[in-house]
Design a protein around this motif. Structure first.
Motif, PDB file in Angstrom:
ATOM      1  N   LEU A 145       0.826  -1.223   0.000  1.00  0.00           N
ATOM      2  CA  LEU A 145       0.000   0.000   0.000  1.00  0.00           C
ATOM      3  C   LEU A 145       0.859   1.272   0.000  1.00  0.00           C
ATOM      4  CD1 LEU A 145      -2.886  -0.974   2.478  1.00  0.00           C
ATOM      5  CD2 LEU A 145      -2.902  -1.037  -0.018  1.00  0.00           C
ATOM      6  N   LYS A 146       1.975   1.223   0.700  1.00  0.00           N
ATOM      7  CA  LYS A 146       2.851   2.419   0.766  1.00  0.00           C
ATOM      8  C   LYS A 146       3.512   2.724  -0.570  1.00  0.00           C
ATOM      9  CE  LYS A 146       3.835   2.552   5.719  1.00  0.00           C
ATOM     10  NZ  LYS A 146       4.884   2.472   6.764  1.00  0.00           N
ATOM     11  N   GLU A 147       3.622   1.710  -1.434  1.00  0.00           N
ATOM     12  CA  GLU A 147       4.207   1.964  -2.751  1.00  0.00           C
ATOM     13  C   GLU A 147       3.263   2.767  -3.634  1.00  0.00           C
ATOM     14  OE1 GLU A 147       5.501  -1.603  -4.589  1.00  0.00           O
ATOM     15  OE2 GLU A 147       6.847  -2.179  -2.947  1.00  0.00           O
ATOM     16  N   TYR A 148       1.969   2.772  -3.238  1.00  0.00           N
ATOM     17  CA  TYR A 148       0.980   3.501  -4.035  1.00  0.00           C
ATOM     18  C   TYR A 148       0.221   4.461  -3.123  1.00  0.00           C
ATOM     19  CZ  TYR A 148       2.139  -0.385  -7.071  1.00  0.00           C
ATOM     20  OH  TYR A 148       2.834  -1.303  -7.812  1.00  0.00           O
ATOM     21  N   PRO A 149       0.905   5.522  -2.686  1.00  0.00           N
ATOM     22  CA  PRO A 149       0.336   6.394  -1.645  1.00  0.00           C
ATOM     23  C   PRO A 149      -0.911   7.161  -2.072  1.00  0.00           C
ATOM     24  CG  PRO A 149       2.302   7.359  -2.577  1.00  0.00           C
ATOM     25  CD  PRO A 149       2.226   5.981  -3.138  1.00  0.00           C
ATOM     26  N   ASP A 150      -1.124   7.232  -3.393  1.00  0.00           N
ATOM     27  CA  ASP A 150      -2.300   7.978  -3.836  1.00  0.00           C
ATOM     28  C   ASP A 150      -3.478   7.070  -4.212  1.00  0.00           C
ATOM     29  OD1 ASP A 150      -1.133  10.648  -3.674  1.00  0.00           O
ATOM     30  OD2 ASP A 150       0.172   9.974  -5.291  1.00  0.00           O
ATOM     31  N   ALA A 151      -3.259   5.772  -4.162  1.00  0.00           N
ATOM     32  CA  ALA A 151      -4.338   4.817  -4.521  1.00  0.00           C
ATOM     33  C   ALA A 151      -5.242   4.570  -3.309  1.00  0.00           C
ATOM     34  CB  ALA A 151      -3.744   3.504  -5.021  1.00  0.00           C
ATOM     35  N   LYS A 152      -6.526   4.384  -3.604  1.00  0.00           N
ATOM     36  CA  LYS A 152      -7.505   4.101  -2.541  1.00  0.00           C
ATOM     37  C   LYS A 152      -8.015   2.650  -2.685  1.00  0.00           C
ATOM     38  CE  LYS A 152      -9.010   8.879  -1.924  1.00  0.00           C
ATOM     39  NZ  LYS A 152     -10.149   9.793  -1.819  1.00  0.00           N
ATOM     40  N   PHE A 153      -8.259   2.062  -1.534  1.00  0.00           N
ATOM     41  CA  PHE A 153      -8.638   0.645  -1.528  1.00  0.00           C
ATOM     42  C   PHE A 153      -9.865   0.427  -0.624  1.00  0.00           C
ATOM     43  CE2 PHE A 153      -4.180   0.876  -2.483  1.00  0.00           C
ATOM     44  CZ  PHE A 153      -3.997  -0.053  -3.479  1.00  0.00           C
ATOM     45  N   THR A 154     -10.563  -0.671  -0.940  1.00  0.00           N
ATOM     46  CA  THR A 154     -11.643  -1.122  -0.051  1.00  0.00           C
ATOM     47  C   THR A 154     -11.186  -2.392   0.663  1.00  0.00           C
ATOM     48  OG1 THR A 154     -12.633  -2.445  -1.815  1.00  0.00           O
ATOM     49  CG2 THR A 154     -13.478  -0.208  -1.507  1.00  0.00           C
ATOM     50  N   VAL A 155     -11.423  -2.391   1.956  1.00  0.00           N
ATOM     51  CA  VAL A 155     -11.167  -3.608   2.760  1.00  0.00           C
ATOM     52  C   VAL A 155     -12.522  -4.329   2.896  1.00  0.00           C
ATOM     53  CG1 VAL A 155     -10.322  -4.542   4.927  1.00  0.00           C
ATOM     54  CG2 VAL A 155      -9.312  -2.409   3.977  1.00  0.00           C
ATOM     55  N   GLU A 156     -12.633  -5.488   2.239  1.00  0.00           N
ATOM     56  CA  GLU A 156     -13.919  -6.183   2.151  1.00  0.00           C
ATOM     57  C   GLU A 156     -13.915  -7.450   3.028  1.00  0.00           C
ATOM     58  OE1 GLU A 156     -14.425  -6.975  -1.965  1.00  0.00           O
ATOM     59  OE2 GLU A 156     -14.376  -4.834  -2.563  1.00  0.00           O
ATOM     60  N   GLY A 157     -14.923  -7.525   3.864  1.00  0.00           N
ATOM     61  CA  GLY A 157     -15.066  -8.714   4.717  1.00  0.00           C
ATOM     62  C   GLY A 157     -16.139  -9.688   4.160  1.00  0.00           C
ATOM     63  N   HIS A 158     -15.869 -11.008   4.147  1.00  0.00           N
ATOM     64  CA  HIS A 158     -16.808 -12.045   3.636  1.00  0.00           C
ATOM     65  C   HIS A 158     -16.887 -13.206   4.631  1.00  0.00           C
ATOM     66  CE1 HIS A 158     -16.875 -10.250  -0.438  1.00  0.00           C
ATOM     67  NE2 HIS A 158     -15.586  -9.918  -0.174  1.00  0.00           N
ATOM     68  N   THR A 159     -18.077 -13.841   4.682  1.00  0.00           N
ATOM     69  CA  THR A 159     -18.267 -15.021   5.545  1.00  0.00           C
ATOM     70  C   THR A 159     -18.870 -16.160   4.725  1.00  0.00           C
ATOM     71  OG1 THR A 159     -20.502 -14.427   6.179  1.00  0.00           O
ATOM     72  CG2 THR A 159     -18.703 -13.472   7.517  1.00  0.00           C
TER      73      THR A 159
END
Length: 695
Positions: free
Chosen positions: A615-629
């Motif tokens: 993630l630090k290599e792409y400081p301007d990129a945004k991500f979603t943390v997705e939880g699944h069951t």
């Protein structure tokens, strides 16, 4: 007896003033040949081509014994003995002169050398250290029944008439920027026209009204005197002064000289540069002028003149005194001649002159002049001038000058006069105004004359370009001296003349010295406006190429990540590739949670660290943390559990330095399985966390 004594003592009046000539006029730069009188250096670099004096006369008389008002003198009832103001003292003095400048002329040999020839006739007389009380006793038409005494001590009387023929030469010694210096000399052949002098030592005269017995009860006055008298004269003078006439005296010749220096300070010298093609002979170029001169060096030797010394220690009766015809008869008949020989050489009235002239602006000047005698007042047969300081404001132009000298004269006090010059005529007086307003004027002078002035003309300059017509190649057209008075051409018609046009054959811009502007790098931005004239660049960046700091081929102006290489599709920022995305999710799948809870197991730490690194290599990129069951349990419970686990992972990442704004936590529960929930392995795959790029 009164007439004889009065004649013998030459009126015994007194005056402390010098014999000055042409007072006020000599300060004028247009006095021409008269300038040699005060300083022979005056004639060079003058305002004249030549100046011819026809005739001029100046006469002066002054004393410190007798003062009058001019208006009273003109009254027919005026009596000198009764109406004048008398100031007798132990040592009174009288001076006078007449100065005639005959046919004379000056002319310029060239711009730095001038000469003058002049003729001059002069008369001067001095009476020094006479006791004024003596005149009081005699002039009152004394009562012969009254006694009186005359205590003269030492006295000196001198009278001389002479002619001069002189030659003056003046030259420029220095003309360097604002400094200008010139010098002059006059040599004079002197011809004596008559000389008489007398001096006394310890002279005392006592008159006893009835001191001599004539017999029969009759008496006459007796005159008892003591002391020594020296009397000398030229051979054309005898005891009777009434018969005296000016004439050339054989053997009475001599030589004289005048020396002078003049310095001029010319702060505007650049304006008078002759290299500009202009002649400035018609202009006064100084702001301040200082002159120093030494005049009347020399003497006349009356070779046939005689001098006698008389011992006057005797008593004579009044009748014998009255029977004599003149002073010479009195001395020879009544007293003892103790010695006789040649007369003493007569000395000119040598003087030092300082003259300072200030150009106040335009045609107005202020002149300061000082004269100081260098001859002694206590030597026989010596003429002298008295010290004087005068201040003369004047208006001066080519054809007219006006001046008002104010002087302080030794013995006679302040004098105020006026004079003018109008073309060939000059007339004035150094004392006329004080004579009119003062009740006690002790000096009077006047001068007048005619001349033929030939002034330096102003050179003709028809086109007004500062270059006289005779030196102007284009006298009808204004032009600079560098092009001989012609205007510079403009071959290409761009309004930049050829002398300043660096591209005289090609029209250009004034600001580019007559050359057209160039575009060296061909970027349509002219070099004058191009901040990078050797490197092509857009107009918006003043002709310079846009920079690309991170070298990713995307100009900084369009690069949202100017310090890190990126892709155009991602606006210059590093792009998260499918491989990177895959790696993130490979790590994410290994994140383990305690059963039925959102707490992360310790063995998942390394996977999270690896995720943080990506993630630090792409400081301007945004991500979603997705939880699944999986599907075990209720859907509501599974939804809440997936959201809690997504939030737990986000919290861990934020805690370790990832910007919270870059992460979004989302729980999908059991809605997005990637395998069947019918089997154990499938349900294990569905219990997962994914980290996906927000596009």
């Amino acid at each position: 007896m009164k007439k004889t004594i009065l004649t013998g003592l030459l009126l015994i009046a007194a005056g402390g003033i010098q014999a000055q000539s042409y007072i006020g006029y000599l300060s004028d730069n247009y006095s021409g040949v008269h300038g040699i009188i005060s300083n022979p250096a005056n004639i060079v670099d003058s305002r004249f081509k030549t100046d011819v004096n026809l005739a001029g006369v100046s006469s002066f008389f002054g004393n410190d014994y007798y003062g009058v008002k001019l208006g009273d003198v003109l009254d027919t009832d005026f009596d000198f003995d009764e109406n004048g103001n008398k100031h007798p003292k132990d040592n009174n003095n009288l001076f006078g002169n007449a100065d005639v400048l005959g046919p004379s002329f000056m002319f310029n040999i060239n711009p730095t050398n001038s000469i003058a020839l002049f003729t001059r006739g002069r008369v001067g007389y001095n009476i020094n250290k006479i006791n004024g009380e003596t005149y009081e006793n005699i002039s009152n038409d004394f009562d012969e029944n009254e006694d009186f005494m005359v205590d003269e001590d030492d006295f000196y009387l001198t009278a001389n008439a002479w002619a001069e023929v002189g030659l003056s030469y003046a030259t420029v010694l220095m003309d360097k920027e604002q400094h200008f210096l010139k010098a002059g000399i006059s040599v004079k052949y002197l011809q004596g026209l008559g000389n008489a002098y007398a001096s006394g030592k310890n002279v005392n005269i006592e008159y006893d009204a009835d001191g001599t017995d004539l017999g029969g009860g009759n008496t006459t006055g007796s005159i008892t005197s003591q002391g020594e008298v020296h009397y000398g004269n030229s051979d054309n003078i005898d005891g009777n002064f009434d018969d005296f006439e000016f004439e050339v005296v054989d053997g009475a010749t001599g030589f004289g000289a005048d020396l002078g220096l003049i310095y001029e300070w010319r702060p505007d010298h650049a304006s008078y540069d002759p290299s500009k093609g202009q002649s400035y002979k018609h202009l006064n170029k100084y702001k301040l002028k200082v002159g120093l001169s030494l005049t009347d060096l020399g003497s006349i030797n009356y070779k046939n003149g005689t001098e006698s010394i008389y011992d006057i220690n005797a008593t004579v009766n009044e009748d014998d005194f009255e029977d004599q015809d003149g002073i010479e008869d009195i001395l020879q008949t009544l007293y003892t001649e103790t010695a006789m020989g040649s007369s003493t050489k007569w000395a000119l009235p040598t003087a030092l002159h300082l003259n300072v002239d200030w150009n106040m602006g335009k045609k107005f000047y202020l002149n300061l002049n000082g004269d100081m005698s260098l001859t002694s007042a206590t030597k026989k047969n010596v003429s002298r001038v008295a010290n004087i300081v005068s201040l003369t404001p004047r208006f001066e132009s080519k054809w007219f000058s006006f001046y008002m000298p104010v002087g302080m004269v030794q013995g006679s006090g302040a004098q105020w006069g006026a004079g003018f010059r109008a073309g060939p005529l000059y007339i004035g007086s150094g004392s006329v105004l004080s004579l009119l307003i003062s009740d006690n004027s002790k000096a009077a002078d006047v001068y007048a004359g005619l001349k033929i002035p030939v002034y330096q003309g102003k050179p003709k300059d028809k086109d007004g370009d500062g270059i006289v017509n005779k030196e102007d190649n284009c006298p009808e057209e204004f032009g600079p001296i560098e092009n001989q008075g012609c205007p510079w051409p403009d071959t290409d018609g761009d309004t930049v003349t050829d002398n300043e046009d660096q591209c005289p054959e090609e029209a250009g811009e004034v600001a580019n010295n007559g050359c057209p502007w160039t575009d060296s790098d061909g970027d349509d931005v002219l070099d004058k406006d191009d901040q990078c004239p050797e490197e092509a660049g857009p107009v918006e960046n003043n002709g310079c190429p846009w920079p690309d700091t991170d070298g990713d081929g995307i100009p900084d102006k369009d690069d949202q990540c100017i310090d890190k290489p990126g892709t155009a599709a991602n606006k210059g920022c590093p792009e998260v590739t499918e491989e990177v995305q895959k790696s993130l999710n490979e790590y994410a799948k290994t994140i383990l949670f305690n059963s039925g809870k959102a707490s992360i197991k310790a063995e998942s730490t390394q996977a999270l660290v690896d995720i943080i690194s990506i993630l630090k290599e792409y400081p301007d990129a945004k991500f979603t943390v997705e939880g699944h069951t999986d599907s075990i349990g209720s859907a509501t419970t599974n939804q809440k559990l997936s959201e809690a686990r997504a939030l737990a992972v986000k919290a861990f990442l934020v805690e370790k330095g990832i910007d919270a704004d870059r992460l979004t936590a989302v729980g999908y529960g059991e809605t997005k399985p990637i395998a069947t929930n019918m089997y154990k392995d499938g349900r294990a795959q569905n219990r997962r966390v994914e980290i996906n790029l927000v596009k």
